[in-house]
Each structure stands twice: as C-alpha cells, then as structure tokens.
Design a protein around this motif. Structure first.
Motif, PDB file in Angstrom:
ATOM      1  N   VAL A   1      24.515  64.548  67.608  1.00  0.00           N
ATOM      2  CA  VAL A   1      23.180  64.379  68.177  1.00  0.00           C
ATOM      3  C   VAL A   1      22.905  65.432  69.252  1.00  0.00           C
TER       4      VAL A   1
ATOM      5  N   ALA B   1      17.816  64.200  73.165  1.00  0.00           N
ATOM      6  CA  ALA B   1      18.161  63.673  71.833  1.00  0.00           C
ATOM      7  C   ALA B   1      19.124  62.497  71.939  1.00  0.00           C
ATOM      8  N   THR B   2      20.127  62.588  72.822  1.00  0.00           N
ATOM      9  CA  THR B   2      21.062  61.476  72.960  1.00  0.00           C
ATOM     10  C   THR B   2      20.365  60.251  73.539  1.00  0.00           C
TER      11      THR B   2
ATOM     12  N   ALA C   1      18.213  58.752  70.705  1.00  0.00           N
ATOM     13  CA  ALA C   1      19.050  58.084  69.706  1.00  0.00           C
ATOM     14  C   ALA C   1      19.652  56.792  70.273  1.00  0.00           C
TER      15      ALA C   1
ATOM     16  N   LEU D   1      16.933  54.204  70.381  1.00  0.00           N
ATOM     17  CA  LEU D   1      16.632  53.768  69.028  1.00  0.00           C
ATOM     18  C   LEU D   1      17.642  52.713  68.583  1.00  0.00           C
TER      19      LEU D   1
ATOM     20  N   ASN E   1      26.553  53.639  70.903  1.00  0.00           N
ATOM     21  CA  ASN E   1      25.398  53.321  71.735  1.00  0.00           C
ATOM     22  C   ASN E   1      25.690  53.527  73.220  1.00  0.00           C
TER      23      ASN E   1
ATOM     24  N   LEU F   1      25.913  57.348  73.885  1.00  0.00           N
ATOM     25  CA  LEU F   1      24.598  57.990  73.828  1.00  0.00           C
ATOM     26  C   LEU F   1      23.744  57.646  75.040  1.00  0.00           C
TER      27      LEU F   1
END
Length: 181
Positions: free
Chosen positions: A21, A70-71, A74, A77, A101, A104
């Motif tokens: 990621v 981006a991390t 993600a 999400l 998770n 990130l």
C-alpha cells in the motif's frame, strides 16, 4: 502452536500489506509524474527511487505524502468493513486482517509524529515542502490518537467477539479477553 502460526502470519502479512500500500502509492505517483527510477530492496525494507531533478519541491511533497495517505485510507476502509471481515470463517485470515489494520492505521502516523527524527526523515523530508514540519508532526499525533481510539473502540471489540464466537466461548468471561485465544 496454532496461535503462534496465526500471530506470525498476521505480522508477516501486515508488513507485506504495508509495503504494497505505502510504497505502491509512491510507485503510482512516480509513474504518473514520469519520474520513476527504480525499486530498492533494503533488508526488510523497500524504497521507490525517483529522478528528483524532474520534479519540483511541491511534487516531491505529494510523492512523499501519498504513501501515508494511502495507508490511512486503506486502514479506514478496513475499519468500515470490519464487520464483514470478522465474518470470514478462517481465523488465520481474520488474524492477518487484524494485524494489517493496526499497522495501516498506526505505523505511518507514529513514524511521522516521532520516529522520523531518528531514522533519516524519510517521507517527512518531502512533506515539509507542503507544510511546516511541526504542523505535519502535530497532525500525525492527532491521527495516532484518533486511530488508537478507533482500534480500542471499534476494532478490538469486533475482532475479540469474532474469535470468541469461533471458539464457542462467552466473550464476557474474564478468561476470554485475549484476542488470540
């Protein structure tokens, strides 16, 4: 033994997912700007190298910011889809998702709030072109706090319940508060 396998698999998958990621975002931005040079593999790390002379300071700032953004995206999400993830029948996949998770949501903000000072600056070297270092570090601290609260309030209970359900145990029993029983 199965617990250890799940933990090591979770940790390995989290590291791999983080690099895909984070460095993937740098890679895509470098391709978009036409400045991609190479990928460097350094021990456990990966680094996207660019032709620095082909971009200005602001573009370098965005190149460096895209990885942490981006991390964060993600990670959030995964937070939004935590209930679906916790319905996955495989405990090893759920364990991997749990570790991914957490990594990130926390690794980049912790790095940008504190650790960058002792390991060469990394992405902060470019992000400083977009905002002051103190503002960037302060925002990273705020993100760490929000994400840690999210982990404690939403992720931990969801994953704990999913593992307790799998084990057929009552999650309210005092002996069942360990995530990886």
């Amino acid at each position: 033994m199965e617990r250890r396998i799940r933990q090591y698999s979770g940790l390995a998958s989290a590291i791999l997912a983080y690099y895909i990621v984070h460095e993937g975002a740098h890679f895509l931005y470098a391709l978009y700007k036409g400045v991609f040079k190479s990928i460097h593999f350094m021990g456990l790390g990966i680094q996207i190298d660019i032709f620095r002379e082909r971009i200005n300071d602001t573009e370098l700032g965005w190149f460096c910011l895209f990885g942490p953004l981006a991390t964060l995206f993600a990670g959030w999400l995964m937070v939004l889809y935590r209930k679906r993830i916790c319905e996955i029948p495989s405990s090893i996949i759920r364990t991997c998702a749990w570790y991914i998770n957490i990594i990130l949501l926390l690794l980049d903000p912790i790095y940008l709030s504190l650790l960058y000072r002792w390991v060469g600056g990394g992405d902060m070297n470019g992000i400083k072109n977009l905002m002051s270092e103190s503002i960037a570090a302060g925002l990273a601290v705020a993100i760490v706090l929000v994400n840690a609260y999210c982990i404690w309030k939403y992720l931990y209970p969801a994953y704990t319940e999913s593992f307790a359900r799998e084990a057929g145990k009552d999650k309210t029993h005092p002996d069942n508060h360990n995530l990886h029983q």
